[in-house]
Write an enzyme that holds these catalytic residues in place. Structure first.
Site, PDB file in Angstrom:
ATOM      1  N   ALA A   1       0.826  -1.209   0.000  1.00  0.00           N
ATOM      2  CA  ALA A   1       0.000   0.000   0.000  1.00  0.00           C
ATOM      3  C   ALA A   1       0.856   1.253   0.000  1.00  0.00           C
ATOM      4  O   ALA A   1       0.457   2.297   0.513  1.00  0.00           O
ATOM      5  CB  ALA A   1      -0.919  -0.015   1.217  1.00  0.00           C
TER       6      ALA A   1
ATOM      7  N   ARG B   1      -2.050   9.289 -10.555  1.00  0.00           N
ATOM      8  CA  ARG B   1      -3.132   9.527 -11.520  1.00  0.00           C
ATOM      9  C   ARG B   1      -4.499   9.708 -10.870  1.00  0.00           C
ATOM     10  O   ARG B   1      -5.435  10.174 -11.497  1.00  0.00           O
ATOM     11  CB  ARG B   1      -3.179   8.375 -12.538  1.00  0.00           C
ATOM     12  CG  ARG B   1      -2.140   8.528 -13.624  1.00  0.00           C
ATOM     13  CD  ARG B   1      -2.157   7.362 -14.578  1.00  0.00           C
ATOM     14  NE  ARG B   1      -1.541   6.175 -13.980  1.00  0.00           N
ATOM     15  CZ  ARG B   1      -1.687   4.952 -14.454  1.00  0.00           C
ATOM     16  NH1 ARG B   1      -2.453   4.733 -15.500  1.00  0.00           N
ATOM     17  NH2 ARG B   1      -1.092   3.935 -13.875  1.00  0.00           N
TER      18      ARG B   1
ATOM     19  N   THR C   1       7.648  -3.867  -6.327  1.00  0.00           N
ATOM     20  CA  THR C   1       6.837  -4.717  -5.447  1.00  0.00           C
ATOM     21  C   THR C   1       7.706  -5.688  -4.622  1.00  0.00           C
ATOM     22  O   THR C   1       7.378  -5.972  -3.466  1.00  0.00           O
ATOM     23  CB  THR C   1       5.823  -5.516  -6.276  1.00  0.00           C
ATOM     24  OG1 THR C   1       6.497  -6.085  -7.413  1.00  0.00           O
ATOM     25  CG2 THR C   1       4.698  -4.627  -6.798  1.00  0.00           C
TER      26      THR C   1
ATOM     27  N   GLY D   1       1.047  -8.051 -15.735  1.00  0.00           N
ATOM     28  CA  GLY D   1       2.124  -9.005 -15.984  1.00  0.00           C
ATOM     29  C   GLY D   1       1.551 -10.269 -16.623  1.00  0.00           C
ATOM     30  O   GLY D   1       0.462 -10.716 -16.269  1.00  0.00           O
TER      31      GLY D   1
ATOM     32  N   ASN E   1     -47.180  13.038  22.129  1.00  0.00           N
ATOM     33  CA  ASN E   1     -47.495  13.739  20.889  1.00  0.00           C
ATOM     34  C   ASN E   1     -46.757  15.068  20.896  1.00  0.00           C
ATOM     35  O   ASN E   1     -46.924  15.879  21.801  1.00  0.00           O
ATOM     36  CB  ASN E   1     -48.997  13.980  20.750  1.00  0.00           C
ATOM     37  CG  ASN E   1     -49.279  14.596  19.392  1.00  0.00           C
ATOM     38  OD1 ASN E   1     -49.278  13.917  18.375  1.00  0.00           O
ATOM     39  ND2 ASN E   1     -49.469  15.913  19.365  1.00  0.00           N
TER      40      ASN E   1
HETATM   41  C1  UD1 Z   1       1.992  -5.505 -10.510  1.00  0.00           C
HETATM   42  C2  UD1 Z   1       2.678  -6.760 -11.012  1.00  0.00           C
HETATM   43  C3  UD1 Z   1       1.971  -7.240 -12.265  1.00  0.00           C
HETATM   44  C4  UD1 Z   1       0.514  -7.474 -11.964  1.00  0.00           C
HETATM   45  C5  UD1 Z   1      -0.127  -6.226 -11.369  1.00  0.00           C
HETATM   46  C6  UD1 Z   1      -1.500  -6.548 -10.877  1.00  0.00           C
HETATM   47  C7  UD1 Z   1       5.009  -6.547 -10.407  1.00  0.00           C
HETATM   48  C8  UD1 Z   1       6.370  -6.232 -10.862  1.00  0.00           C
HETATM   49  N1  UD1 Z   1       4.056  -6.469 -11.288  1.00  0.00           N
HETATM   50  O1  UD1 Z   1       2.176  -4.516 -11.512  1.00  0.00           O
HETATM   51  O2  UD1 Z   1       2.579  -8.437 -12.711  1.00  0.00           O
HETATM   52  O3  UD1 Z   1      -0.150  -7.863 -13.135  1.00  0.00           O
HETATM   53  O4  UD1 Z   1       0.636  -5.771 -10.231  1.00  0.00           O
HETATM   54  O5  UD1 Z   1      -2.136  -5.378 -10.437  1.00  0.00           O
HETATM   55  O6  UD1 Z   1       4.838  -6.875  -9.245  1.00  0.00           O
HETATM   56  N2  UD1 Z   1       3.767  -0.934  -4.419  1.00  0.00           N
HETATM   57  C9  UD1 Z   1       4.476  -0.586  -3.288  1.00  0.00           C
HETATM   58  N3  UD1 Z   1       5.765  -0.214  -3.429  1.00  0.00           N
HETATM   59  C10 UD1 Z   1       6.404  -0.179  -4.613  1.00  0.00           C
HETATM   60  C11 UD1 Z   1       5.674  -0.544  -5.770  1.00  0.00           C
HETATM   61  C12 UD1 Z   1       4.357  -0.925  -5.636  1.00  0.00           C
HETATM   62  O7  UD1 Z   1       3.938  -0.608  -2.192  1.00  0.00           O
HETATM   63  O8  UD1 Z   1       7.588   0.157  -4.658  1.00  0.00           O
HETATM   64  C13 UD1 Z   1       2.361  -1.364  -4.272  1.00  0.00           C
HETATM   65  C14 UD1 Z   1       1.377  -0.445  -4.940  1.00  0.00           C
HETATM   66  O9  UD1 Z   1       0.852   0.498  -4.020  1.00  0.00           O
HETATM   67  C15 UD1 Z   1       0.279  -1.401  -5.367  1.00  0.00           C
HETATM   68  C16 UD1 Z   1       1.011  -2.712  -5.579  1.00  0.00           C
HETATM   69  O10 UD1 Z   1       2.227  -2.612  -4.908  1.00  0.00           O
HETATM   70  O11 UD1 Z   1      -0.679  -1.580  -4.348  1.00  0.00           O
HETATM   71  C17 UD1 Z   1       1.231  -3.012  -7.050  1.00  0.00           C
HETATM   72  O12 UD1 Z   1       2.089  -2.036  -7.574  1.00  0.00           O
HETATM   73  P1  UD1 Z   1       1.902  -1.393  -9.002  1.00  0.00           P
HETATM   74  O13 UD1 Z   1       2.955  -0.393  -9.236  1.00  0.00           O
HETATM   75  O14 UD1 Z   1       0.499  -0.978  -9.171  1.00  0.00           O
HETATM   76  O15 UD1 Z   1       2.250  -2.679  -9.889  1.00  0.00           O
HETATM   77  P2  UD1 Z   1       1.795  -2.944 -11.355  1.00  0.00           P
HETATM   78  O16 UD1 Z   1       2.681  -2.223 -12.271  1.00  0.00           O
HETATM   79  O17 UD1 Z   1       0.350  -2.751 -11.459  1.00  0.00           O
END
Ligand code: UD1
Ligand code: CA
Length: 461
Positions: free
Chosen positions: A8, A14, A79, A144, A381
């Site tokens: 989170a 955006r 992530t 992904g 009332n």
């Molecule tokens: C990620 C997955 C992708 C998947 C998608 C599903 C990876 C590399 N990719 O991509 O395969 O299809 O989710 O929604 O994992 N977050 C952090 N810290 C960070 C980066 C992200 O806490 O440094 C959190 C974001 O708040 C979010 C989640 O991780 O809740 C997913 O991150 P996001 O950047 O949205 O990943 P996607 O590019 O969507």
């Protein structure tokens, strides 16, 4: 035992919100709370749940109950890095005897307890190091891709940014929700490299790392494709809202709730409604609201965090954080403000506002009345235009009215004051002193007459 790490920390630029993305709401409930509630419903203890938050976690800590742990990610490095930030939590979980950890995205609200539970079963049955929850989408967009070899074995996840045209054509995608064996997660997280198009530590690379060590990996394919949906902007958020709205309305209809036309009807995920209740257009029910059987709610009503009994009729009114008994009629155009407790068969008519008050059975406020900080007994009332004068510019005071009393039209009850059981207050009286039981009080200027005065006045003009 199981645990969960919920990512989170992303800012979600955006969304153009002052808060972080996971705070954005679907059916009035922040996306992160949907995920937290699914974890809880899947039997993951809140004390075994950790949210990875940013060091500027605008709005996120407020959503977390005390038991939920947090780990801070100071830079957005992907992530995989985000999960690594929860290493202390994972170590603690391991020493507490946890063997499997769910890793979930705080911005994908529709991951359900059922999916989490079935995926865990599959994960354990196959002795997987990691199980990815996947779905086949018509438009796999930027998700992904789940890559399989010729024999259909799941081999790796390739991010859209890194994918070849052939890989981009794959429609099975990574939902971003996983079950990991805690041993594998702890041993292999530090091995992640940031050698990819985005220069990030991808959690998705854990699949290849597992396979390199001949550990088994699995893809749990989810029939319900909405499980994977997330929102990165307000348009996507509105789409999630509409999906959830339709789904929840359908569930209530299955349970015997009558929603003849769903226009403008929004029912939150934590609302319960009894059978034979009718919900009319323009009605919003949210928070932890419970509505009994045989009620009619709406049109154009908003009910937030209320408990309502059976056979009530609520028309064009707003109710918040209050309890309402059975057979109560409210509206049109009434308001129950927080902390009001209304007993059975009470009538609250047009332009009546009640705040922080208790009302006994069969008491009636038919029109144009303000009742604040008061305790009204049963069968009273209350005439048109009665006001409890609860505020003197500094403090708030209570008004008490006993059973079977009668409060005449346009009376002011200046608190603190008590009208005892069975007492009558004559119309237009300003009550400043307590009225004894069964007494009558009248406090108004005696009417005087001036014969011919009006005629003389008109002639003079
Ligand atoms: C990620 C997955 C992708 C998947 C998608 C599903 C990876 C590399 N990719 O991509 O395969 O299809 O989710 O929604 O994992 N977050 C952090 N810290 C960070 C980066 C992200 O806490 O440094 C959190 C974001 O708040 C979010 C989640 O991780 O809740 C997913 O991150 P996001 O950047 O949205 O990943 P996607 O590019 O969507
Ligand atoms: Ca995302």
């Amino acid at each position: 035992m199981t645990a969960a790490v919920i990512l989170a920390a992303g800012d979600g630029k955006r969304m153009k919100s002052k808060k972080q993305k996971v705070c954005c709401r679907v059916l009035f409930k922040p996306m992160l709370c949907w995920v937290l509630d699914s974890c809880k419903a899947a039997g993951i203890d809140e004390a075994n749940t950790c949210a990875v938050i940013s060091d500027d976690p605008r709005g996120v800590p407020e959503l977390l109950s005390e038991k939920i742990k947090t780990a801070v990610q100071t830079e957005r490095r992907g992530t995989g890095h985000a999960v690594l930030c929860a290493k202390d939590f994972l170590d603690e979980m391991k020493s507490n005897g946890v063997s499997h950890v769910a890793v979930l995205c705080g911005d994908a609200p529709f991951v359900s307890a059922e999916v989490l539970t079935s995926a865990l079963e599959y994960h354990k049955r196959n002795g997987n190091a990691v199980t990815v929850i996947t779905a086949e989408l018509d438009d796999p967009a930027r998700y992904g891709r789940i890559i399989r070899n010729v024999s259909g074995e799941f081999t790796e996840i390739v991010e859209a940014a890194d994918a070849s045209p052939e890989q981009l054509a794959v429609r099975e995608i990574n939902s971003g929700s996983y079950w990991f064996s805690i041993d594998f997660l702890l041993s292999h997280l530090p091995l992640l490299q940031a050698e990819n198009a985005q220069g990030e530590y991808y959690l998705t690379d854990m699949i290849s790392l597992a396979r390199k060590d001949s550990l088994s990996v699995g893809a749990f394919v989810c029939g319900d494709t909405s499980v994977v949906l997330g929102a990165n902007d307000r348009t996507a958020l509105a789409q999630l809202n509409e999906i959830a709205r339709q789904r929840i309305i359908a569930l209530h209809r299955l349970n015997g709730v009558d929603i003849p036309i769903a226009d403008g009807v929004m029912i939150g995920p934590d609302v319960t409604i009894g059978c034979d209740t009718t919900v009319l257009p323009g009605t919003i029910l949210c928070g932890k609201t419970e509505i009994g059987e045989g009620c009619t709610v709406g049109p154009n009503s908003r009910i937030i965090d209320c408990v309502i009994g059976d056979d009530c009729n609520i028309d064009s009114s707003r109710l918040e954080q209050s309890e309402v008994g059975s057979g109560v009629r409210i509206g049109p155009f009434a308001q129950l403000r927080p902390n009001s407790k209304i007993a059975d068969k009470v009538k609250i008519g047009n332009f009546v506002e009640i705040k922080n008050s208790t009302v006994g059975e069969k008491t009636s406020f038919a029109h144009l009345t303000y009742i604040g900080d008061s305790d009204f007994g049963a069968r009273i009332n209350v005439g048109c235009g009665v006001v409890t004068v609860n505020y003197d510019g500094k403090g708030k005071y209570r008004t008490t009215v006993g059973d079977d009393a009668f409060i005449g039209c346009n009376s002011n009850l200046i608190a603190p004051v008590t009208v005892e059981n069975g007492a009558y207050v004559a119309a237009a009286t300003t009550v400043t002193e307590n009225v004894p039981a069964d007494a009558m009080t009248i406090g108004r200027v005696r009417q005087s007459f001036y014969p011919g005065y009006a005629l003389r006045w008109r002639k003079k003009k």
